[in-house]
Design an enzyme around this catalytic site. Structure first.
Site, PDB file in Angstrom:
ATOM      1  N   ASP A 419       0.867  -1.180   0.000  1.00 45.03           N
ATOM      2  CA  ASP A 419       0.000   0.000   0.000  1.00 45.03           C
ATOM      3  C   ASP A 419       0.903   1.229   0.000  1.00 45.03           C
ATOM      4  O   ASP A 419       1.586   1.513   0.995  1.00 45.03           O
ATOM      5  CB  ASP A 419      -0.884  -0.053   1.265  1.00 45.03           C
ATOM      6  N   HIS A 420       0.897   1.945  -1.108  1.00 43.91           N
ATOM      7  CA  HIS A 420       1.858   3.044  -1.247  1.00 43.91           C
ATOM      8  C   HIS A 420       1.532   4.233  -0.333  1.00 43.91           C
ATOM      9  O   HIS A 420       2.322   5.147  -0.193  1.00 43.91           O
ATOM     10  CB  HIS A 420       1.907   3.501  -2.714  1.00 43.91           C
ATOM     11  N   ARG A 421       0.353   4.217   0.295  1.00 47.34           N
ATOM     12  CA  ARG A 421       0.067   5.284   1.259  1.00 47.34           C
ATOM     13  C   ARG A 421       0.893   5.089   2.526  1.00 47.34           C
ATOM     14  O   ARG A 421       1.144   6.027   3.267  1.00 47.34           O
ATOM     15  CB  ARG A 421      -1.424   5.266   1.646  1.00 47.34           C
TER      16      ARG A 421
END
Ligand code: CAO
Length: 447
Positions: A419-421
Protein backbone atom coordinates in the site's frame (compact mmCIF):
# COMPACT_ATOMS: atom_id res chain seq x y z
CA UNK A 1 -55.26 34.50 -25.04
CA UNK A 2 -53.18 35.20 -28.13
CA UNK A 3 -51.03 32.49 -29.64
CA UNK A 4 -47.72 33.92 -30.82
CA UNK A 5 -44.63 32.71 -32.59
CA UNK A 6 -41.50 32.38 -30.49
CA UNK A 7 -38.61 33.08 -32.83
CA UNK A 8 -34.85 32.93 -32.61
CA UNK A 9 -33.68 36.46 -31.84
CA UNK A 10 -30.69 38.28 -33.29
CA UNK A 11 -27.76 35.97 -32.54
CA UNK A 12 -25.13 37.89 -34.42
CA UNK A 13 -23.00 35.91 -36.83
CA UNK A 14 -24.52 32.60 -35.78
CA UNK A 15 -26.34 31.11 -38.76
CA UNK A 16 -27.59 27.57 -39.31
CA UNK A 17 -26.48 26.54 -35.86
CA UNK A 18 -27.42 23.12 -34.60
CA UNK A 19 -29.84 22.58 -31.74
CA UNK A 20 -28.02 20.35 -29.29
CA UNK A 21 -30.52 20.52 -26.48
CA UNK A 22 -34.27 21.17 -26.29
CA UNK A 23 -35.03 22.32 -22.79
CA UNK A 24 -38.84 22.63 -22.99
CA UNK A 25 -41.75 20.65 -24.38
CA UNK A 26 -45.33 21.33 -25.46
CA UNK A 27 -47.51 22.03 -22.43
CA UNK A 28 -44.65 23.62 -20.40
CA UNK A 29 -45.19 27.04 -18.91
CA UNK A 30 -42.15 29.19 -19.40
CA UNK A 31 -41.05 32.43 -17.83
CA UNK A 32 -39.30 35.33 -19.51
CA UNK A 33 -35.56 34.56 -19.80
CA UNK A 34 -36.10 30.84 -19.34
CA UNK A 35 -33.89 28.89 -21.73
CA UNK A 36 -35.72 27.13 -24.55
CA UNK A 37 -32.94 25.50 -26.53
CA UNK A 38 -29.16 25.30 -26.66
CA UNK A 39 -27.45 25.79 -29.99
CA UNK A 40 -23.89 25.15 -30.88
CA UNK A 41 -21.66 26.37 -33.66
CA UNK A 42 -18.10 25.19 -34.19
CA UNK A 43 -16.93 28.05 -31.96
CA UNK A 44 -19.37 28.33 -29.08
CA UNK A 45 -22.66 27.24 -27.67
CA UNK A 46 -25.45 29.42 -26.29
CA UNK A 47 -28.89 29.12 -24.86
CA UNK A 48 -31.82 30.86 -26.48
CA UNK A 49 -34.21 32.13 -23.81
CA UNK A 50 -37.94 32.98 -24.03
CA UNK A 51 -38.67 36.66 -24.35
CA UNK A 52 -42.30 36.25 -23.32
CA UNK A 53 -43.90 34.15 -20.62
CA UNK A 54 -46.71 31.75 -21.35
CA UNK A 55 -47.63 28.20 -22.21
CA UNK A 56 -45.87 26.37 -25.06
CA UNK A 57 -48.61 25.14 -27.36
CA UNK A 58 -46.45 23.50 -29.95
CA UNK A 59 -42.74 23.02 -30.53
CA UNK A 60 -41.66 23.77 -34.08
CA UNK A 61 -38.13 22.43 -33.77
CA UNK A 62 -36.37 19.26 -32.66
CA UNK A 63 -32.89 18.13 -31.62
CA UNK A 64 -30.43 18.39 -34.48
CA UNK A 65 -32.36 21.04 -36.43
CA UNK A 66 -30.40 24.00 -37.70
CA UNK A 67 -31.70 27.44 -36.76
CA UNK A 68 -30.87 31.05 -37.56
CA UNK A 69 -32.28 34.43 -36.58
CA UNK A 70 -36.05 34.39 -37.12
CA UNK A 71 -36.56 30.63 -37.06
CA UNK A 72 -39.85 29.87 -35.31
CA UNK A 73 -39.10 27.74 -32.25
CA UNK A 74 -42.57 27.32 -30.82
CA UNK A 75 -46.11 28.61 -30.64
CA UNK A 76 -46.82 30.14 -27.26
CA UNK A 77 -50.00 31.28 -25.52
CA UNK A 78 -48.75 34.45 -23.89
CA UNK A 79 -49.79 34.85 -20.27
CA UNK A 80 -51.52 38.09 -19.21
CA UNK A 81 -48.51 39.25 -17.22
CA UNK A 82 -46.16 38.50 -20.00
CA UNK A 83 -44.05 41.00 -21.78
CA UNK A 84 -45.73 42.37 -24.86
CA UNK A 85 -42.46 42.48 -26.64
CA UNK A 86 -42.19 40.44 -29.78
CA UNK A 87 -40.52 37.12 -29.42
CA UNK A 88 -37.70 38.15 -31.67
CA UNK A 89 -36.98 41.51 -30.12
CA UNK A 90 -34.78 40.56 -27.17
CA UNK A 91 -31.57 38.79 -27.99
CA UNK A 92 -29.95 37.36 -24.88
CA UNK A 93 -27.37 34.79 -25.61
CA UNK A 94 -25.53 33.19 -22.71
CA UNK A 95 -22.36 31.48 -23.77
CA UNK A 96 -21.70 28.02 -22.50
CA UNK A 97 -18.14 28.77 -21.59
CA UNK A 98 -16.04 31.81 -22.23
CA UNK A 99 -13.19 29.49 -23.05
CA UNK A 100 -15.01 28.23 -26.10
CA UNK A 101 -15.92 31.65 -27.50
CA UNK A 102 -13.60 32.94 -30.16
CA UNK A 103 -13.67 36.74 -29.80
CA UNK A 104 -13.64 37.41 -33.53
CA UNK A 105 -16.62 35.22 -34.22
CA UNK A 106 -18.71 36.04 -31.15
CA UNK A 107 -22.13 37.61 -31.70
CA UNK A 108 -22.72 41.19 -30.65
CA UNK A 109 -25.49 41.11 -28.07
CA UNK A 110 -26.80 44.19 -26.25
CA UNK A 111 -24.95 45.72 -23.28
CA UNK A 112 -27.09 43.92 -20.70
CA UNK A 113 -26.32 40.63 -22.35
CA UNK A 114 -22.59 41.38 -22.38
CA UNK A 115 -22.69 42.01 -18.64
CA UNK A 116 -24.62 38.80 -18.19
CA UNK A 117 -22.13 36.89 -20.33
CA UNK A 118 -19.20 38.20 -18.33
CA UNK A 119 -20.98 37.31 -15.10
CA UNK A 120 -21.77 33.83 -16.35
CA UNK A 121 -18.21 33.37 -17.53
CA UNK A 122 -16.88 34.47 -14.15
CA UNK A 123 -19.13 32.04 -12.37
CA UNK A 124 -18.31 29.17 -14.66
CA UNK A 125 -14.63 29.86 -14.70
CA UNK A 126 -14.27 30.44 -10.97
CA UNK A 127 -16.05 27.12 -10.58
CA UNK A 128 -13.53 25.54 -12.90
CA UNK A 129 -10.49 27.33 -11.56
CA UNK A 130 -9.83 29.40 -14.70
CA UNK A 131 -9.01 33.09 -14.26
CA UNK A 132 -10.96 35.72 -16.24
CA UNK A 133 -10.49 39.44 -16.61
CA UNK A 134 -13.09 41.51 -14.79
CA UNK A 135 -14.78 43.20 -17.76
CA UNK A 136 -14.39 40.97 -20.72
CA UNK A 137 -14.58 37.38 -21.77
CA UNK A 138 -11.05 36.07 -22.25
CA UNK A 139 -10.03 33.28 -24.53
CA UNK A 140 -8.29 30.54 -22.57
CA UNK A 141 -5.64 28.12 -23.71
CA UNK A 142 -7.78 24.99 -23.69
CA UNK A 143 -4.81 22.70 -24.10
CA UNK A 144 -4.27 22.79 -20.34
CA UNK A 145 -7.90 22.82 -19.28
CA UNK A 146 -10.15 19.85 -19.71
CA UNK A 147 -13.69 21.15 -19.40
CA UNK A 148 -16.93 19.33 -19.29
CA UNK A 149 -19.13 20.27 -22.21
CA UNK A 150 -22.49 21.44 -20.86
CA UNK A 151 -24.94 24.29 -21.24
CA UNK A 152 -25.33 26.94 -18.54
CA UNK A 153 -28.67 25.45 -17.51
CA UNK A 154 -27.05 22.06 -16.99
CA UNK A 155 -24.18 23.69 -15.13
CA UNK A 156 -26.61 25.56 -12.88
CA UNK A 157 -28.50 22.34 -12.25
CA UNK A 158 -25.25 20.52 -11.43
CA UNK A 159 -24.17 23.36 -9.12
CA UNK A 160 -27.49 23.17 -7.31
CA UNK A 161 -26.95 19.46 -6.67
CA UNK A 162 -23.26 19.85 -5.86
CA UNK A 163 -22.26 17.68 -8.83
CA UNK A 164 -18.75 18.03 -10.23
CA UNK A 165 -19.35 17.98 -13.97
CA UNK A 166 -15.87 16.67 -14.70
CA UNK A 167 -17.08 13.38 -13.24
CA UNK A 168 -20.18 13.16 -15.42
CA UNK A 169 -20.06 11.39 -18.76
CA UNK A 170 -21.95 13.26 -21.48
CA UNK A 171 -24.31 11.36 -23.73
CA UNK A 172 -25.18 14.27 -26.01
CA UNK A 173 -23.56 15.24 -29.30
CA UNK A 174 -19.80 15.67 -28.86
CA UNK A 175 -20.06 14.13 -25.34
CA UNK A 176 -22.16 17.06 -24.22
CA UNK A 177 -23.56 16.62 -20.70
CA UNK A 178 -27.36 16.81 -20.54
CA UNK A 179 -29.74 17.22 -17.62
CA UNK A 180 -30.44 13.49 -17.82
CA UNK A 181 -26.70 12.73 -17.55
CA UNK A 182 -26.54 14.78 -14.32
CA UNK A 183 -29.66 13.04 -12.98
CA UNK A 184 -28.21 9.64 -13.94
CA UNK A 185 -24.94 10.48 -12.22
CA UNK A 186 -26.71 11.48 -9.01
CA UNK A 187 -28.84 8.33 -9.10
CA UNK A 188 -25.71 6.26 -9.67
CA UNK A 189 -23.92 7.81 -6.69
CA UNK A 190 -26.94 7.31 -4.45
CA UNK A 191 -27.51 3.71 -5.48
CA UNK A 192 -23.79 2.89 -5.27
CA UNK A 193 -23.72 4.26 -1.72
CA UNK A 194 -26.55 1.96 -0.71
CA UNK A 195 -25.59 -1.04 -2.87
CA UNK A 196 -23.18 -3.79 -1.79
CA UNK A 197 -19.60 -3.26 -2.93
CA UNK A 198 -19.99 -6.05 -5.42
CA UNK A 199 -22.57 -4.28 -7.60
CA UNK A 200 -19.69 -3.18 -9.83
CA UNK A 201 -21.76 -1.27 -12.37
CA UNK A 202 -19.17 1.49 -12.52
CA UNK A 203 -21.66 4.29 -11.79
CA UNK A 204 -19.96 5.34 -8.54
CA UNK A 205 -16.71 5.90 -10.41
CA UNK A 206 -18.40 7.83 -13.18
CA UNK A 207 -17.67 5.01 -15.59
CA UNK A 208 -19.88 3.83 -18.39
CA UNK A 209 -22.11 0.92 -17.36
CA UNK A 210 -20.89 -2.67 -17.57
CA UNK A 211 -21.68 -4.05 -21.06
CA UNK A 212 -24.85 -6.11 -21.22
CA UNK A 213 -24.30 -8.78 -23.85
CA UNK A 214 -26.63 -11.54 -24.89
CA UNK A 215 -23.92 -14.22 -25.05
CA UNK A 216 -26.42 -16.81 -26.28
CA UNK A 217 -26.52 -14.94 -29.59
CA UNK A 218 -22.97 -16.11 -30.28
CA UNK A 219 -23.11 -19.73 -29.10
CA UNK A 220 -24.32 -22.13 -26.42
CA UNK A 221 -23.93 -20.90 -22.85
CA UNK A 222 -24.50 -22.18 -19.30
CA UNK A 223 -25.03 -19.58 -16.55
CA UNK A 224 -24.03 -20.75 -13.06
CA UNK A 225 -24.37 -18.69 -9.88
CA UNK A 226 -21.11 -17.68 -8.20
CA UNK A 227 -20.30 -19.62 -5.04
CA UNK A 228 -20.85 -17.87 -1.72
CA UNK A 229 -17.07 -17.71 -1.20
CA UNK A 230 -16.50 -16.21 -4.65
CA UNK A 231 -19.13 -13.55 -4.00
CA UNK A 232 -17.61 -12.65 -0.65
CA UNK A 233 -13.99 -12.76 -1.73
CA UNK A 234 -14.84 -10.95 -5.00
CA UNK A 235 -16.41 -8.05 -3.11
CA UNK A 236 -13.38 -7.82 -0.81
CA UNK A 237 -10.87 -8.06 -3.65
CA UNK A 238 -12.77 -5.43 -5.64
CA UNK A 239 -12.82 -2.97 -2.72
CA UNK A 240 -9.15 -3.56 -1.93
CA UNK A 241 -8.06 -3.17 -5.54
CA UNK A 242 -10.00 0.05 -5.97
CA UNK A 243 -9.27 1.66 -2.60
CA UNK A 244 -5.60 0.78 -2.06
CA UNK A 245 -2.90 2.30 -4.27
CA UNK A 246 -1.04 -0.91 -5.02
CA UNK A 247 2.53 -1.15 -6.21
CA UNK A 248 4.28 -4.48 -6.71
CA UNK A 249 8.02 -4.91 -6.23
CA UNK A 250 9.32 -8.00 -8.04
CA UNK A 251 12.48 -9.75 -6.95
CA UNK A 252 14.13 -13.17 -6.96
CA UNK A 253 15.76 -15.24 -4.23
CA UNK A 254 18.40 -17.91 -4.60
CA UNK A 255 16.84 -20.93 -2.83
CA UNK A 256 19.29 -23.58 -4.10
CA UNK A 257 20.64 -24.38 -0.62
CA UNK A 258 17.28 -23.91 1.08
CA UNK A 259 15.54 -26.38 -1.21
CA UNK A 260 18.34 -28.94 -0.65
CA UNK A 261 17.95 -28.40 3.10
CA UNK A 262 14.15 -28.77 2.90
CA UNK A 263 14.42 -32.00 0.88
CA UNK A 264 16.96 -33.48 3.33
CA UNK A 265 14.75 -32.48 6.30
CA UNK A 266 11.82 -34.23 4.70
CA UNK A 267 13.91 -37.37 4.19
CA UNK A 268 14.84 -37.33 7.88
CA UNK A 269 11.26 -36.76 8.98
CA UNK A 270 9.81 -39.59 6.90
CA UNK A 271 9.06 -41.44 10.14
CA UNK A 272 7.35 -38.50 11.88
CA UNK A 273 5.17 -37.64 8.91
CA UNK A 274 5.97 -33.91 9.10
CA UNK A 275 6.37 -32.36 5.67
CA UNK A 276 8.51 -29.26 5.59
CA UNK A 277 7.05 -26.94 2.97
CA UNK A 278 8.42 -23.94 1.15
CA UNK A 279 5.46 -22.05 2.56
CA UNK A 280 6.74 -22.75 6.10
CA UNK A 281 10.18 -21.32 5.29
CA UNK A 282 8.54 -18.34 3.64
CA UNK A 283 6.46 -17.65 6.75
CA UNK A 284 9.58 -17.76 8.91
CA UNK A 285 11.45 -15.45 6.55
CA UNK A 286 8.50 -13.05 6.35
CA UNK A 287 8.25 -12.80 10.15
CA UNK A 288 11.95 -11.91 10.34
CA UNK A 289 11.46 -9.24 7.64
CA UNK A 290 8.37 -7.88 9.41
CA UNK A 291 10.39 -7.49 12.61
CA UNK A 292 12.97 -5.45 10.70
CA UNK A 293 10.26 -3.42 8.89
CA UNK A 294 7.35 -3.05 11.32
CA UNK A 295 5.33 -0.78 8.98
CA UNK A 296 4.59 -3.92 6.93
CA UNK A 297 2.93 -5.43 10.02
CA UNK A 298 0.58 -2.49 10.50
CA UNK A 299 -2.81 -1.16 9.42
CA UNK A 300 -4.04 2.27 8.47
CA UNK A 301 -6.73 3.68 10.74
CA UNK A 302 -7.63 7.18 9.55
CA UNK A 303 -4.53 9.28 10.08
CA UNK A 304 -2.91 6.66 12.31
CA UNK A 305 -0.74 3.70 11.50
CA UNK A 306 -1.48 0.92 13.96
CA UNK A 307 1.63 -1.21 14.54
CA UNK A 308 0.93 -4.76 15.71
CA UNK A 309 3.20 -6.59 18.11
CA UNK A 310 1.94 -9.98 17.03
CA UNK A 311 2.61 -11.87 13.81
CA UNK A 312 -0.46 -13.63 12.42
CA UNK A 313 0.32 -14.66 8.85
CA UNK A 314 -2.49 -15.36 6.39
CA UNK A 315 -1.93 -17.57 3.36
CA UNK A 316 -4.15 -17.78 0.29
CA UNK A 317 -5.62 -21.23 -0.19
CA UNK A 318 -7.16 -22.36 -3.45
CA UNK A 319 -10.33 -24.37 -2.80
CA UNK A 320 -12.97 -25.84 -5.12
CA UNK A 321 -15.33 -23.07 -4.02
CA UNK A 322 -12.87 -20.20 -4.35
CA UNK A 323 -10.12 -18.36 -2.57
CA UNK A 324 -9.90 -18.21 1.23
CA UNK A 325 -7.16 -16.91 3.52
CA UNK A 326 -6.67 -18.92 6.72
CA UNK A 327 -4.44 -17.30 9.31
CA UNK A 328 -1.56 -18.92 11.16
CA UNK A 329 -1.45 -17.26 14.56
CA UNK A 330 1.71 -16.24 16.40
CA UNK A 331 3.98 -17.43 13.62
CA UNK A 332 6.95 -15.87 15.42
CA UNK A 333 6.53 -18.26 18.33
CA UNK A 334 6.38 -21.44 16.25
CA UNK A 335 9.04 -23.71 14.81
CA UNK A 336 9.15 -24.89 11.22
CA UNK A 337 7.59 -28.30 11.88
CA UNK A 338 4.72 -26.74 13.84
CA UNK A 339 4.17 -24.19 11.07
CA UNK A 340 4.20 -26.95 8.44
CA UNK A 341 1.70 -29.05 10.42
CA UNK A 342 -0.65 -26.14 11.18
CA UNK A 343 -0.64 -24.69 7.68
CA UNK A 344 -1.40 -28.08 6.12
CA UNK A 345 -4.26 -28.58 8.63
CA UNK A 346 -5.63 -25.14 7.84
CA UNK A 347 -5.26 -25.75 4.07
CA UNK A 348 -7.17 -29.05 4.43
CA UNK A 349 -9.91 -27.37 6.46
CA UNK A 350 -10.09 -24.70 3.74
CA UNK A 351 -10.46 -27.27 0.95
CA UNK A 352 -13.09 -29.16 2.96
CA UNK A 353 -15.03 -25.93 3.55
CA UNK A 354 -14.60 -26.32 7.31
CA UNK A 355 -12.76 -23.13 8.25
CA UNK A 356 -14.37 -21.24 11.12
CA UNK A 357 -14.59 -17.44 10.78
CA UNK A 358 -11.99 -17.16 13.56
CA UNK A 359 -9.54 -19.20 11.41
CA UNK A 360 -9.56 -16.32 8.94
CA UNK A 361 -9.38 -13.35 11.30
CA UNK A 362 -6.63 -11.20 12.76
CA UNK A 363 -4.07 -11.54 9.96
CA UNK A 364 -1.25 -8.98 9.92
CA UNK A 365 0.41 -9.92 6.60
CA UNK A 366 -0.47 -12.44 3.87
CA UNK A 367 1.37 -14.77 1.52
CA UNK A 368 -0.08 -15.97 -1.75
CA UNK A 369 1.92 -18.92 -3.04
CA UNK A 370 1.28 -20.09 -6.56
CA UNK A 371 4.63 -21.88 -6.61
CA UNK A 372 3.13 -25.35 -6.66
CA UNK A 373 1.03 -24.39 -9.69
CA UNK A 374 3.07 -22.14 -11.96
CA UNK A 375 3.77 -18.65 -13.25
CA UNK A 376 6.72 -16.30 -13.16
CA UNK A 377 5.47 -13.17 -11.37
CA UNK A 378 2.04 -11.74 -10.57
CA UNK A 379 0.38 -8.88 -8.73
CA UNK A 380 -1.29 -10.11 -5.55
CA UNK A 381 -4.09 -7.93 -4.15
CA UNK A 382 -3.54 -6.66 -0.62
CA UNK A 383 -5.81 -8.22 1.98
CA UNK A 384 -7.14 -5.10 3.77
CA UNK A 385 -6.68 -3.87 6.43
CA UNK A 386 -3.21 -5.31 5.96
CA UNK A 387 -0.77 -3.13 4.03
CA UNK A 388 1.25 -5.68 2.07
CA UNK A 389 1.16 -9.18 0.64
CA UNK A 390 3.90 -11.44 -0.70
CA UNK A 391 3.19 -13.34 -3.92
CA UNK A 392 5.42 -16.33 -4.65
CA UNK A 393 5.69 -18.00 -8.05
CA UNK A 394 7.23 -21.24 -9.28
CA UNK A 395 10.94 -21.65 -8.66
CA UNK A 396 13.14 -22.35 -11.67
CA UNK A 397 16.78 -22.90 -12.48
CA UNK A 398 18.70 -20.08 -14.07
CA UNK A 399 22.39 -19.91 -14.96
CA UNK A 400 24.28 -17.46 -12.73
CA UNK A 401 27.87 -16.31 -13.29
CA UNK A 402 29.94 -16.91 -10.16
CA UNK A 403 33.08 -15.17 -11.47
CA UNK A 404 34.49 -18.28 -13.14
CA UNK A 405 31.57 -20.10 -14.65
CA UNK A 406 27.83 -20.25 -14.95
CA UNK A 407 26.24 -22.34 -12.23
CA UNK A 408 22.61 -23.43 -11.96
CA UNK A 409 20.70 -21.45 -9.33
CA UNK A 410 17.25 -22.43 -8.10
CA UNK A 411 15.47 -19.12 -8.18
CA UNK A 412 12.26 -18.17 -6.40
CA UNK A 413 10.26 -15.25 -7.87
CA UNK A 414 8.88 -12.87 -5.22
CA UNK A 415 6.15 -10.28 -5.86
CA UNK A 416 5.58 -7.93 -2.95
CA UNK A 417 2.45 -5.75 -3.34
CA UNK A 418 2.30 -2.86 -0.89
CA UNK A 419 0.00 0.00 0.00
CA UNK A 420 1.86 3.04 -1.25
CA UNK A 421 0.07 5.28 1.26
CA UNK A 422 1.98 3.50 4.00
CA UNK A 423 5.05 2.01 2.38
CA UNK A 424 7.57 3.68 0.10
CA UNK A 425 9.16 1.90 -2.83
CA UNK A 426 12.56 1.97 -1.13
CA UNK A 427 11.15 0.23 1.96
CA UNK A 428 9.59 -2.44 -0.26
CA UNK A 429 12.90 -3.04 -2.01
CA UNK A 430 14.62 -3.32 1.41
CA UNK A 431 11.95 -5.72 2.66
CA UNK A 432 12.60 -7.93 -0.37
CA UNK A 433 16.35 -7.67 0.27
CA UNK A 434 15.81 -9.09 3.76
CA UNK A 435 13.72 -11.92 2.31
CA UNK A 436 16.33 -12.67 -0.33
CA UNK A 437 19.14 -12.73 2.21
CA UNK A 438 17.21 -15.07 4.53
CA UNK A 439 16.00 -17.42 1.83
CA UNK A 440 19.50 -17.42 0.32
CA UNK A 441 21.07 -18.39 3.66
CA UNK A 442 18.56 -19.52 6.20
CA UNK A 443 21.15 -19.52 9.02
CA UNK A 444 20.44 -15.78 9.19
CA UNK A 445 16.99 -16.59 10.62
CA UNK A 446 18.60 -17.36 13.97
CA UNK A 447 20.52 -14.08 14.15
N1 CAO B 1 8.18 -23.40 -6.69
C1 CAO B 1 8.15 -24.66 -7.17
N2 CAO B 1 7.50 -25.66 -6.58
C2 CAO B 1 6.83 -25.38 -5.45
C3 CAO B 1 6.80 -24.10 -4.89
C4 CAO B 1 7.53 -23.09 -5.55
N3 CAO B 1 7.56 -21.83 -5.11
N4 CAO B 1 6.05 -24.13 -3.77
C5 CAO B 1 5.62 -25.38 -3.64
N5 CAO B 1 6.07 -26.14 -4.65
C6 CAO B 1 5.83 -27.54 -4.89
C7 CAO B 1 6.20 -28.34 -3.69
O1 CAO B 1 7.55 -28.70 -3.69
C8 CAO B 1 5.28 -29.51 -3.81
O2 CAO B 1 5.81 -30.42 -4.71
P1 CAO B 1 5.86 -31.97 -4.37
O3 CAO B 1 4.42 -32.38 -4.29
O4 CAO B 1 6.61 -32.58 -5.51
O5 CAO B 1 6.54 -32.08 -3.06
C9 CAO B 1 4.02 -28.92 -4.44
O6 CAO B 1 4.43 -27.70 -5.07
C10 CAO B 1 2.94 -28.61 -3.41
O7 CAO B 1 3.54 -27.87 -2.42
P2 CAO B 1 3.03 -27.81 -0.91
O8 CAO B 1 2.42 -29.10 -0.50
O9 CAO B 1 4.15 -27.27 -0.13
O10 CAO B 1 1.91 -26.80 -0.98
P3 CAO B 1 2.10 -25.29 -1.26
O11 CAO B 1 2.87 -24.66 -0.18
O12 CAO B 1 2.61 -25.05 -2.62
O13 CAO B 1 0.63 -24.79 -1.22
C11 CAO B 1 -1.24 -23.77 -0.45
C12 CAO B 1 -0.16 -24.74 -0.09
C13 CAO B 1 -2.36 -23.80 0.55
C14 CAO B 1 -0.61 -22.39 -0.49
C15 CAO B 1 -1.71 -24.18 -1.85
O14 CAO B 1 -2.39 -25.40 -1.76
C16 CAO B 1 -2.61 -23.20 -2.49
O15 CAO B 1 -3.83 -23.18 -2.26
N6 CAO B 1 -2.03 -22.33 -3.34
C17 CAO B 1 -2.81 -21.42 -4.14
C18 CAO B 1 -2.85 -20.05 -3.53
C19 CAO B 1 -3.58 -19.13 -4.42
O16 CAO B 1 -4.56 -19.48 -5.03
N7 CAO B 1 -3.07 -17.91 -4.53
C20 CAO B 1 -3.61 -16.96 -5.43
C21 CAO B 1 -4.50 -16.07 -4.69
S1 CAO B 1 -5.05 -14.79 -5.72
O17 CAO B 1 -3.98 -13.68 -5.48
Amino acid sequence: MATMELKVPDIGDFKDVEIIEVLVKAGDTVAVEQSLITVESDKASMEIPASIAGKIVELKIKLGDKVSEGTVLAMIEASAASSTAEASSAAVATPDSAASVAPAAAPTPPAAAIAQMAEAAKTIQSMEGVAVGPAHVSPVDESNVVKPHASPAVRAFARELGVDLTKVRGSGPKQRITMDDVRGYVKGVISAASAPASSGDGAALGLIPWPKVDFAKFGPIEPKPLSRIKKLSGANLHRNWVMIPHVTNNDEADITDLENFRVSLNKESDQTGVKYTMLGFLIKAVVAALKKHPEFNASLDGDQLVYKHYYHIGFAADTPNGLVVPVLRDADKKGLSEIARETSELAKKARDGKLAPTDMQGGTFSISSLGGIGGTHFTPIINAPEVAILGVSKSYYKPVWNGKEFVPQLTLPLSLSYDHRVIDGAAAARFNNVLRALLGDFRRAVL
